[in-house]
Scaffold this motif. Structure first.
Motif, PDB file in Angstrom:
ATOM      1  N   GLN A  96     -19.135   8.868   4.282  1.00 45.57           N
ATOM      2  CA  GLN A  96     -17.697   9.101   4.346  1.00 45.57           C
ATOM      3  C   GLN A  96     -16.985   7.949   5.063  1.00 45.57           C
ATOM      4  O   GLN A  96     -15.905   7.501   4.635  1.00 45.57           O
ATOM      5  N   LEU A  99     -16.973   4.974   2.760  1.00 43.02           N
ATOM      6  CA  LEU A  99     -15.954   5.147   1.731  1.00 43.02           C
ATOM      7  C   LEU A  99     -14.561   4.841   2.287  1.00 43.02           C
ATOM      8  O   LEU A  99     -13.748   4.187   1.626  1.00 43.02           O
ATOM      9  N   MET A 103     -12.027   1.994   0.901  1.00 44.32           N
ATOM     10  CA  MET A 103     -10.728   2.347   0.337  1.00 44.32           C
ATOM     11  C   MET A 103      -9.622   1.384   0.757  1.00 44.32           C
ATOM     12  O   MET A 103      -8.591   1.285   0.068  1.00 44.32           O
ATOM     13  N   THR A 285     -13.639   3.843  -7.098  1.00 45.44           N
ATOM     14  CA  THR A 285     -14.173   3.497  -5.771  1.00 45.44           C
ATOM     15  C   THR A 285     -14.945   4.667  -5.188  1.00 45.44           C
ATOM     16  O   THR A 285     -16.031   4.493  -4.610  1.00 45.44           O
ATOM     17  N   LEU A 286     -14.389   5.875  -5.361  1.00 49.91           N
ATOM     18  CA  LEU A 286     -15.076   7.081  -4.890  1.00 49.91           C
ATOM     19  C   LEU A 286     -16.432   7.244  -5.581  1.00 49.91           C
ATOM     20  O   LEU A 286     -17.411   7.654  -4.949  1.00 49.91           O
ATOM     21  N   GLY A 347     -16.882  12.325  -8.677  1.00 49.59           N
ATOM     22  CA  GLY A 347     -17.019  11.414  -7.537  1.00 49.59           C
ATOM     23  C   GLY A 347     -17.332  12.154  -6.251  1.00 49.59           C
ATOM     24  O   GLY A 347     -18.196  11.721  -5.465  1.00 49.59           O
ATOM     25  N   LEU A 348     -16.658  13.279  -6.009  1.00 52.76           N
ATOM     26  CA  LEU A 348     -16.935  14.066  -4.810  1.00 52.76           C
ATOM     27  C   LEU A 348     -18.346  14.650  -4.851  1.00 52.76           C
ATOM     28  O   LEU A 348     -19.031  14.714  -3.827  1.00 52.76           O
ATOM     29  N   LEU A 351     -20.715  11.956  -3.928  1.00 54.10           N
ATOM     30  CA  LEU A 351     -20.612  11.603  -2.515  1.00 54.10           C
ATOM     31  C   LEU A 351     -21.339  12.601  -1.625  1.00 54.10           C
ATOM     32  O   LEU A 351     -22.016  12.207  -0.656  1.00 54.10           O
TER      33      LEU A 351
END
Length: 372
Positions: A96, A99, A103, A285-286, A347-348, A351
């Motif tokens: 996280q 990321l 960002m 990006t995610l 994406g989530l 992650l």
């Protein structure tokens, strides 16, 4: 701050290299296409680089998101391969936090893409269409090159000149072949004009004539012995009057301000597409950050192909949804946003899947130890 600068530099350097390579590949393909049109006389050879300049913002708005996606995969993949990410993880660098750091440069890329898609790309597309309108209004004299046969009017007319003056006003060694597309068989055939010289003459009313001198005209049908030959000293042919259209009909060339509030599905789809490109940057990006995580023993390119396929699926579905919205098959409220929502969830999931998997594995290990 040092780690942030290091990661940002790695991502931006890789982004620049990848985007430059993609830009050269795409522009080379388009340049070859425009060069072929110039060779056939459809475009003025002197305007080729101007055309490429007008199309450059449109290329960049699509290249930069892909360049950022590949840049993150390659840059972070190298860091995982060289165990630098392992060291950062040992010091408390979570996915996280990684990321969040990524960002920041992604936001800069998104702002650049937004500027391109909202402003520069439509302006470039507008200038490109106006230039094509001017090219369409050119006469044969504007695009004719000495020593080369030039097909016009979908190949029904072929023009050749051996020599031409610098001001394009006088020709030498002229050959013109014109197909006659009449309704009756009698009216069909070809007309051939040959002349020692020719010149362009513009009348006061703006009409243009090609004046040929000292030549012959041949009329007839191929395969039939019905040719007629006429010798002339002076022969005039009226040229089509240039009609330069200032109307812009291409959807990519419409100003963004004119799209807001428009009830037309075409305008709604174009506006949502332009907004989608900056959103695309954040979502890819995610997805790229967890996809860049590789095992040093597996190599940095293990996940590269699946990641590219995922990106291409995202872009393909987005383009398909844009077409469906234009045809009225999708509600403007739903529009393109559902595509972003689907890939945001993907994406989530990418992650948070690895931490969840590690926690589940740790719990199973603890239970096994407790049983033992």
């Amino acid at each position: 701050m040092i780690v942030f600068r290091y990661l940002s530099r790695e991502v931006l350097l890789t982004l620049s290299a990848v985007s430059a390579v993609l830009l050269v590949i795409i522009m080379s393909g388009r340049f070859v296409k425009f060069l072929a049109q110039a060779a056939s006389g459809a475009l003025d050879p002197g305007s080729l680089f101007l055309i490429m300049g007008f199309r450059l913002p449109g290329f960049l708005q699509l290249i930069l998101p892909l360049g950022l996606f590949l840049g993150i995969l390659l840059a972070y993949g190298r860091l995982y391969l060289e165990s630098e990410m392992t060291v950062l993880s040992a010091t408390g660098m979570s996915q996280q936090r990684l990321l969040a750091m990524t960002m920041v440069p992604a936001a800069g890329v998104a702002l650049l893409v937004a500027w391109l898609s909202m402003s520069l790309a439509p302006q470039g597309a507008m200038q490109f269409q106006l230039l094509l309108n001017k090219q369409d209004a050119m006469t044969e004299f504007d695009t004719l090159e000495p020593g080369r046969f030039q097909a016009l009017n979908d190949g029904t007319r072929v023009t050749y000149t051996e020599t031409m003056t610098d001001d394009r006003a006088n020709l030498g060694g002229v050959f013109i072949s014109q197909k006659n597309l009449g309704q009756n068989q009698k009216d069909r055939g070809i007309s051939i004009l040959v002349a020692d010289s020719g010149r362009q003459e513009v009348r006061p009313d703006g009409s243009r004539y090609l004046i040929l001198e000292n030549g012959y005209r041949y009329d007839g049908s191929p395969g039939l012995a019905d040719y007629r030959a006429i010798k002339y000293d002076t022969y005039g042919v009226m040229l089509a009057r240039p009609d330069i259209s200032e109307e812009v009909t291409d959807r990519d060339a419409l100003p963004t301000s004119s799209l807001f509030g428009s009830p037309e599905l075409r305008s709604i789809a174009e506006l949502q597409w332009r907004i989608s490109l900056p959103l695309l940057v954040f979502i890819v990006t995610l997805m790229a950050v967890p996809l860049s995580r590789v095992n040093p023993r597996q190599g940095r390119f293990l996940k590269l192909l699946p990641a590219i396929l995922l990106y291409m699926a995202y872009l393909t579905i987005l383009i398909s949804a844009r077409g469906s919205l234009e045809k009225g098959k999708l509600s403007p409220t739903l529009g393109l946003w559902w595509v972003h929502g689907v890939f945001l969830m993907i994406g989530l999931g990418l992650l948070y899947w690895e931490p969840i998997r590690l926690k589940m594995k740790s719990r199973r290990g603890q239970k096994e130890l407790a049983r033992g």
